[in-house]
Write an enzyme that holds these catalytic residues in place. Structure first.
Site, short mmCIF file in Angstrom:
data_model
loop_
_atom_site.label_atom_id
_atom_site.label_comp_id
_atom_site.label_asym_id
_atom_site.label_seq_id
_atom_site.Cartn_x
_atom_site.Cartn_y
_atom_site.Cartn_z
N HIS A 1 93.45 41.89 38.29
CA HIS A 1 92.05 41.63 37.91
C HIS A 1 91.94 41.37 36.41
O HIS A 1 91.22 40.47 35.98
CB HIS A 1 91.17 42.83 38.27
CG HIS A 1 90.89 42.97 39.74
ND1 HIS A 1 90.56 41.91 40.55
CD2 HIS A 1 90.87 44.07 40.54
CE1 HIS A 1 90.35 42.34 41.79
NE2 HIS A 1 90.55 43.65 41.81
N HIS B 1 90.00 39.17 44.71
CA HIS B 1 90.64 39.72 45.89
C HIS B 1 91.15 38.63 46.83
O HIS B 1 90.59 37.53 46.88
CB HIS B 1 89.66 40.64 46.62
CG HIS B 1 89.49 41.96 45.94
ND1 HIS B 1 88.35 42.71 46.01
CD2 HIS B 1 90.35 42.66 45.13
CE1 HIS B 1 88.50 43.81 45.30
NE2 HIS B 1 89.70 43.80 44.76
N HIS C 1 97.72 46.13 41.10
CA HIS C 1 96.53 45.44 41.61
C HIS C 1 95.50 45.24 40.49
O HIS C 1 94.99 44.13 40.30
CB HIS C 1 95.92 46.26 42.76
CG HIS C 1 94.63 45.70 43.29
ND1 HIS C 1 94.57 44.94 44.44
CD2 HIS C 1 93.35 45.78 42.83
CE1 HIS C 1 93.31 44.57 44.66
NE2 HIS C 1 92.54 45.08 43.69
N GLU C 2 95.20 46.29 39.77
CA GLU C 2 94.15 46.20 38.76
C GLU C 2 94.54 45.27 37.60
O GLU C 2 93.69 44.60 37.01
CB GLU C 2 93.80 47.60 38.23
CG GLU C 2 93.25 48.54 39.29
CD GLU C 2 92.03 48.01 40.03
OE1 GLU C 2 91.26 47.24 39.44
OE2 GLU C 2 91.87 48.34 41.23
#
Lengths: 131, 194
Positions: free
Chosen positions: B129, B135, B125-126
């Site tokens: 980013h 998101h 997930h990170e």
């Protein structure tokens, strides 16, 4: 606190007992607009942190005010919850879930579902003609 | 999927990125390998590579585990709550909460620790980013903001792939099918349900 493998953790092992962050939000179940609830300012800070309340006053109050209700509805929309504007159980269960620390709404522009909704409502995607 | 304001992404000249770990964390090779797998999931679908380097100060991506206030204005909050955060390109900073009960491998859903968090799931997930994704409201997507404890979610959803390929294009070797083959290979013996 690294566990190299689940199977290496002895059954019944309990790490230092610390209440998970945001567990206290569960007490807000059933809160409704127009009322005042002790500690609700913490939930306002949560919404501010993740971008749902853009303007930060010096101190958040414990009032279930319009800004909070609006933030709550946007949150419910972003997380595909029923948009009730109330702190129902489904919403609280989602609020207390662990999550990424990055904001959902950055400078009012990165907005997940709610951005699509705003675009739908604010631009001329549909044209109507009277007959 | 969403992007950060202004759609920041790594420039064309930066398609082969390096990453490094905060030396003070003294991570084991096994812990580092979790991140290698997480990077692989993204490089499978876009024309970018990620290579570990020992030089923390010069690496494009710098990964560290920190507790509480760690100097970037975004303090961590102890067990659960916020698990990690990462900065938009080309910052390259990925921070994880040292106070979590991180599980590196195995079926985290069977962990006796109720607050156990699957490290690879958060890492994937990170990294999204770090590459420029914000998101997503798609619950199956890696870029959905929350993940329950004792849950493993490491496979890119179509929403993630569509978003990241809009920023960087498609990996010519990517055949357009699910990235699940990676997961099946790397979790052989485990009983994950997708």
């Amino acid at each position: 606190r690294f566990f190299p493998n689940v199977s290496s953790i002895p059954p019944g092992f309990v790490p230092n007992a610390t209440a998970p962050a945001w567990d206290s939000f569960k007490k807000f179940a059933g809160c409704r607009a127009g009322e005042n609830f002790d500690g609700l300012s913490k939930l306002k800070q949560y919404f501010h942190y993740f971008g749902y309340i853009p303007n930060s006053p010096s101190n958040f109050t414990d009032d279930f005010d319009d800004a909070f209700e609006s933030a709550l509805k946007t949150y419910q929309q972003n997380f595909n919850l029923n948009v009730t504007g109330e702190l129902d159980q489904q919403t609280l269960n989602k609020l207390v879930q662990p999550r990424c620390g990055n904001a959902d709404i950055v400078n009012g522009t990165t907005t997940m579902n709610s951005g699509k909704w705003m675009a739908f409502n604010s631009t001329s995607l549909f044209h109507t003609v009277g007959h | 999927y969403t992007f950060f304001p202004g759609n920041p992404h790594w420039p064309d000249s930066k398609r082969d990125l390096t990453y490094s770990f905060f030396p003070g964390n003294e991570l084991t090779e096994e812990e580092k390998s979790v991140f290698a797998r997480a990077f692989d999931r993204w490089s499978t679908v876009i024309p970018m590579t990620f290579t570990q380097t020992d030089s923390f100060t010069t690496a494009d991506i710098r990964i560290g585990f920190f507790s509480g206030d760690h100097g970037d204005g975004e303090p961590f909050d102890g067990v659960l709550g916020t698990l990690a955060h990462a900065f938009s390109p080309p910052s390259g900073r990925l921070h994880l909460d040292l106070d979590e009960n991180w599980v590196d491998s195995g079926d985290v859903s069977t962990s006796p620790i109720l607050s156990a968090v699957d490290l690879e799931s958060v890492a994937v997930h990170e990294i999204g980013h770090l590459l420029g994704l914000g998101h997503s409201s798609v619950e199956e997507a890696i870029m959905y903001p929350s993940i329950p404890s004792r849950t493993r979610k490491v496979e890119l959803a179509q929403d993630d792939i569509d978003g990241i390929q809009q920023l960087y294009g498609k990996n010519p070797n990517y055949n357009g099918t699910s990235t699940s083959s990676i997961q099946e290979r790397e979790t052989s013996g485990a009983d994950y349900v997708h």
